[in-house]
Design a protein around this motif. Structure first.
Motif, PDB file in Angstrom:
ATOM      1  N   HIS A  33       1.006  -1.200  -0.333  1.00  0.00           N
ATOM      2  CA  HIS A  33       0.274   0.165  -0.007  1.00  0.00           C
ATOM      3  C   HIS A  33       0.868   1.387   0.222  1.00  0.00           C
ATOM      4  O   HIS A  33       1.497   0.987   1.005  1.00  0.00           O
ATOM      5  N   ILE A  34       0.497   2.116  -0.930  1.00  0.00           N
ATOM      6  CA  ILE A  34       1.528   3.224  -1.408  1.00  0.00           C
ATOM      7  C   ILE A  34       0.577   4.546  -0.771  1.00  0.00           C
ATOM      8  O   ILE A  34      -0.077   4.798  -1.394  1.00  0.00           O
ATOM      9  N   GLN A  35       1.193   5.851   0.096  1.00  0.00           N
ATOM     10  CA  GLN A  35       0.386   7.011   0.218  1.00  0.00           C
ATOM     11  C   GLN A  35       1.327   7.539  -0.510  1.00  0.00           C
ATOM     12  O   GLN A  35       1.958   7.971  -0.483  1.00  0.00           O
ATOM     13  N   LEU A  36       0.708   8.315  -1.500  1.00  0.00           N
ATOM     14  CA  LEU A  36       0.540   9.174  -2.703  1.00  0.00           C
ATOM     15  C   LEU A  36       0.816  10.572  -2.017  1.00  0.00           C
ATOM     16  O   LEU A  36       0.379  11.095  -1.156  1.00  0.00           O
ATOM     17  N   ASN A  37       1.684  11.371  -2.351  1.00  0.00           N
ATOM     18  CA  ASN A  37       2.163  12.331  -1.723  1.00  0.00           C
ATOM     19  C   ASN A  37       1.406  13.721  -2.943  1.00  0.00           C
ATOM     20  O   ASN A  37       1.964  14.867  -3.100  1.00  0.00           O
ATOM     21  N   THR A  38       0.242  13.510  -2.384  1.00  0.00           N
ATOM     22  CA  THR A  38      -1.332  14.194  -3.834  1.00  0.00           C
ATOM     23  C   THR A  38      -0.660  15.669  -2.301  1.00  0.00           C
ATOM     24  O   THR A  38      -1.324  15.310  -1.209  1.00  0.00           O
ATOM     25  N   THR A  39      -1.192  16.623  -2.785  1.00  0.00           N
ATOM     26  CA  THR A  39      -1.433  17.587  -1.436  1.00  0.00           C
ATOM     27  C   THR A  39      -3.068  17.737  -0.761  1.00  0.00           C
ATOM     28  O   THR A  39      -3.342  18.120   0.260  1.00  0.00           O
ATOM     29  N   THR A  40      -4.172  17.396  -1.506  1.00  0.00           N
ATOM     30  CA  THR A  40      -5.267  16.764  -0.977  1.00  0.00           C
ATOM     31  C   THR A  40      -5.440  15.252  -0.483  1.00  0.00           C
ATOM     32  O   THR A  40      -4.680  14.611  -2.416  1.00  0.00           O
ATOM     33  N   LYS A  41      -6.970  14.642  -0.426  1.00  0.00           N
ATOM     34  CA  LYS A  41      -7.160  13.366  -0.163  1.00  0.00           C
ATOM     35  C   LYS A  41      -7.835  13.089  -1.965  1.00  0.00           C
ATOM     36  O   LYS A  41      -7.951  13.580  -2.342  1.00  0.00           O
ATOM     37  N   ILE A  42      -8.228  11.539  -1.083  1.00  0.00           N
ATOM     38  CA  ILE A  42      -8.370  11.066  -3.093  1.00  0.00           C
ATOM     39  C   ILE A  42     -10.326  12.053  -3.392  1.00  0.00           C
ATOM     40  O   ILE A  42     -10.542  12.220  -4.177  1.00  0.00           O
ATOM     41  N   PHE A  43     -11.330  11.676  -2.201  1.00  0.00           N
ATOM     42  CA  PHE A  43     -12.373  12.604  -3.073  1.00  0.00           C
ATOM     43  C   PHE A  43     -12.837  13.656  -1.942  1.00  0.00           C
ATOM     44  O   PHE A  43     -14.168  14.005  -2.293  1.00  0.00           O
ATOM     45  N   CYS A  70      -9.751  17.860   1.749  1.00  0.00           N
ATOM     46  CA  CYS A  70      -8.937  17.646   3.516  1.00  0.00           C
ATOM     47  C   CYS A  70      -7.424  17.656   2.515  1.00  0.00           C
ATOM     48  O   CYS A  70      -7.514  16.762   1.576  1.00  0.00           O
ATOM     49  N   LYS A  71      -6.834  18.206   3.037  1.00  0.00           N
ATOM     50  CA  LYS A  71      -5.143  17.609   3.607  1.00  0.00           C
ATOM     51  C   LYS A  71      -4.712  16.453   3.713  1.00  0.00           C
ATOM     52  O   LYS A  71      -5.370  15.588   4.402  1.00  0.00           O
ATOM     53  N   ALA A  72      -3.781  15.426   2.199  1.00  0.00           N
ATOM     54  CA  ALA A  72      -4.262  14.375   2.156  1.00  0.00           C
ATOM     55  C   ALA A  72      -3.012  14.014   3.186  1.00  0.00           C
ATOM     56  O   ALA A  72      -2.924  12.427   4.247  1.00  0.00           O
ATOM     57  N   ASP A  73      -1.818  14.545   3.657  1.00  0.00           N
ATOM     58  CA  ASP A  73      -0.687  14.345   4.900  1.00  0.00           C
ATOM     59  C   ASP A  73      -1.250  15.119   6.103  1.00  0.00           C
ATOM     60  O   ASP A  73      -0.350  16.221   6.683  1.00  0.00           O
ATOM     61  N   SER A  74      -1.532  14.422   6.998  1.00  0.00           N
ATOM     62  CA  SER A  74      -2.267  14.454   7.783  1.00  0.00           C
ATOM     63  C   SER A  74      -1.557  14.479   9.605  1.00  0.00           C
ATOM     64  O   SER A  74      -1.460  14.028  10.780  1.00  0.00           O
ATOM     65  N   TRP A  75      -0.521  13.852   9.019  1.00  0.00           N
ATOM     66  CA  TRP A  75       1.401  13.009   9.942  1.00  0.00           C
ATOM     67  C   TRP A  75       1.010  14.512  11.425  1.00  0.00           C
ATOM     68  O   TRP A  75       1.941  15.015  11.229  1.00  0.00           O
ATOM     69  N   GLY A  76       1.176  13.765  12.648  1.00  0.00           N
ATOM     70  CA  GLY A  76       1.393  14.582  13.517  1.00  0.00           C
ATOM     71  C   GLY A  76      -0.201  15.171  14.073  1.00  0.00           C
ATOM     72  O   GLY A  76       0.054  16.113  14.846  1.00  0.00           O
ATOM     73  N   ASP A  77      -1.106  15.116  12.800  1.00  0.00           N
ATOM     74  CA  ASP A  77      -2.640  16.281  13.532  1.00  0.00           C
ATOM     75  C   ASP A  77      -2.791  15.764  14.728  1.00  0.00           C
ATOM     76  O   ASP A  77      -2.897  14.531  14.937  1.00  0.00           O
TER      77      ASP A  77
END
Ligand code: ADP
Ligand code: ZN
Ligand code: MG
Length: 476
Positions: free
Chosen positions: A13-23, A26-33
């Motif tokens: 499973h590869i998490q894409l580094n897009t700016t927003t989520k797929i549908f 919202c921000k795609a990367d919420s690491w640490g939020d």
């Protein structure tokens, strides 16, 4: 004694580094939020909302598919995978099942002394689920990760050892970063890999019952988990027991596998086409615009560095480990125009040390590839000695000035003038009668000390070879 071989297939499973989520937006990367701060009605599964596909997800999927030699489908669509779990607020995951974005493909994996051809079964786009955890004496859910774009990529059972599993993941990680598709950081869950493992008697072609290893979050841990599972299966089979289709959970602390559950079957998910989403239609024009700047890939570049520049495999591996470094080498090589191996040594030893110290990528260095070439050329021409050359790297990095300018302004040009060196050497010989005496009575190693004195007196600028020659003559 019967010889066994391992048969392994990977589901990544590869998490894409897009700016927003797929549908949703919202921000795609919420690491640490903080939990549940990066959600909206769409990704938290409120009734009455509609998903809208993020184009960037399709584009990254196409890039990866191309890199894996997979066949990109003109039309693909999304399915609902139905199951109940607290981290899945809609009660289904939007994924692709019947008609995914890409089918087939392969990666040729260079191993020591052979190449492993790993076939890819398929690649599909999907959304991630949330996370559950325990706290305050309760079971808690965090939906931040719901709707984060993923590509699931499944290999055929073509891997034959734990080492090959690790090598595959290292290459995949490198590729994902190279294409700017994912950060591919396993510790952060950007790259997750489940390994399906079975064994068979070597030479057989049948597929035996497999187990599936889950929840491993580093390449090294997956290597040891797979190794342990292969050993366990061999032991079971030799004891006359059968292998059951378990899902195994890896425990990082104890470095052990334990049985999680018996595997569900396909029918449990009641897959059906998602009526809220359109068919993904990738016409030729869109496909071409995605692939217009498709780069040379790391493995191809590695081969070219070996054949075209005659670099050792070791150098080629390091220099193509990362795209920025590899581009830097190419540019510097063009500017230098001499022995690529000599350039490679400078890069691997001195430039990479600088990169590590400053935690930079090669493309961010003030020592441009052209400046590096200029420094090495000055060393080659004896304009500066090697140690001055190395210190120039740091000086250029600090000031951003050209190496030539620094040499001029700071007067760093090497003293290759025999007269000047002879003068310093003669003074040192005159001032140190004790050491001269020792040297003459057989302590040859003292020559190093004398050369050091000349280098110090000349503030590092003397040509050390010339200094040695002159000293040997004076001390005779
Ligand atoms: P399942 O239906 O159990 O999910 P799949 O056929 O979808 O199994 O395959 C899942 C993964 O397991 C793939 O990577 C595939 O290559 C691998 N795989 C399938 N059969 C075996 C086997 N006998 N041994 C090892 N890996 C296998
Ligand atoms: Zn959202
Ligand atoms: Mg499956």
């Amino acid at each position: 004694m019967i010889e066994y071989e391992a048969v392994i297939g990977l589901e990544t499973h590869i998490q894409l580094n897009t700016t927003t989520k797929i549908f949703c937006g919202c921000k795609a990367d919420s690491w640490g939020d903080p939990p549940n701060t990066n959600i909206c009605p769409v990704c938290s599964g409120m009734p009455g909302v509609l998903p809208v596909l993020n184009k960037a997800v399709v584009e990254k999927a196409v890039l990866l598919a191309k890199a894996m030699n997979a066949e990109v489908q003109t039309d693909s669509y999304f399915d609902r995978k139905n199951y109940f779990y607290p981290d899945l607020p809609k009660g289904y995951q939007i994924t692709q099942n019947d008609q995914p974005i890409a089918i087939g493909g392969f990666m040729d994996l260079p191993m020591e002394g052979y190449t492993r051809h790993v076939r890819i079964h398929k690649l599909h786009m999907e959304e991630d689920a949330g996370k559950t955890k325990t706290g305050y004496g309760r079971r808690l859910v965090d939906f931040n990760r719901c709707g984060v774009p993923l590509i699931e990529m499944v290999t055929e059972p073509d891997l034959r050892s734990a080492d090959e599993v690790a090598a595959y993941l290292i290459r995949l990680r490198q590729l994902l970063r190279w294409l700017d598709v994912s950060e591919a950081d396993m510790e952060k869950g950007h790259l997750r890999a489940d390994a399906n493992v079975s064994i068979r008697v070597k030479g057989e072609t049948i597929l035996n019952e497999k187990t599936e290893i889950k929840n491993v979050n580093s390449i090294e841990s997956l290597r040891s988990a797979v190794e342990k599972e292969i050993k366990r299966q061999i032991k079971e089979v030799e004891a006359g027991n059968t292998i059951e289709a378990w899902t195994l959970d890896w425990d990082e602390d104890t470095q052990t596998l334990s049985k999680m559950r018996s595997k569900e079957t396909m029918a449990d998910y009641r897959y059906f086409k998602d009526p809220d989403l359109l068919v993904v239609h990738l016409d030729e024009a869109w496909k071409a615009s995605i692939l217009v700047d498709f780069p040379e890939l790391p493995l191809a570049r590695r081969e070219r560095f070996i054949s075209e520049y005659e670099l050792p495999e070791y150098d080629a591996d390091i220099l193509t480990s990362e795209r920025s470094l590899s581009d830097y080498f190419e540019q510097a090589n063009k500017a230098y125009g001499e022995d690529p191996k000599r350039l490679s040594n400078w890069l691997m030893n001195d430039v990479m040390r600088l990169l590590n110290e400053l935690d930079l990528e090669a493309r961010d260095l003030k020592v441009t590839p052209e400046y590096l070439a200029e420094i090495i050329k000055m060393v080659d021409a004896n304009t500066v000695n090697t140690s001055t050359g190395k210190s120039l790297l740091e000086k250029v990095q600090q000031s951003g000035k050209s190496p030539k300018e620094i040499v001029e302004v700071e007067g760093l040009a090497q003293v290759s003038d025999t007269g000047a060196i002879r003068e310093i050497a003669a003074r040192i010989v005159a001032e140190n009668p004790d050491n001269v005496e020792k040297y003459r009575s057989g302590k040859d190693s003292l020559i190093g000390w004398f050369v050091g004195q000349v280098m110090r007196e000349s503030r590092g600028k003397a040509d050390p070879n010339l200094a040695r020659e002159v000293l040997e003559e004076l001390l005779k």
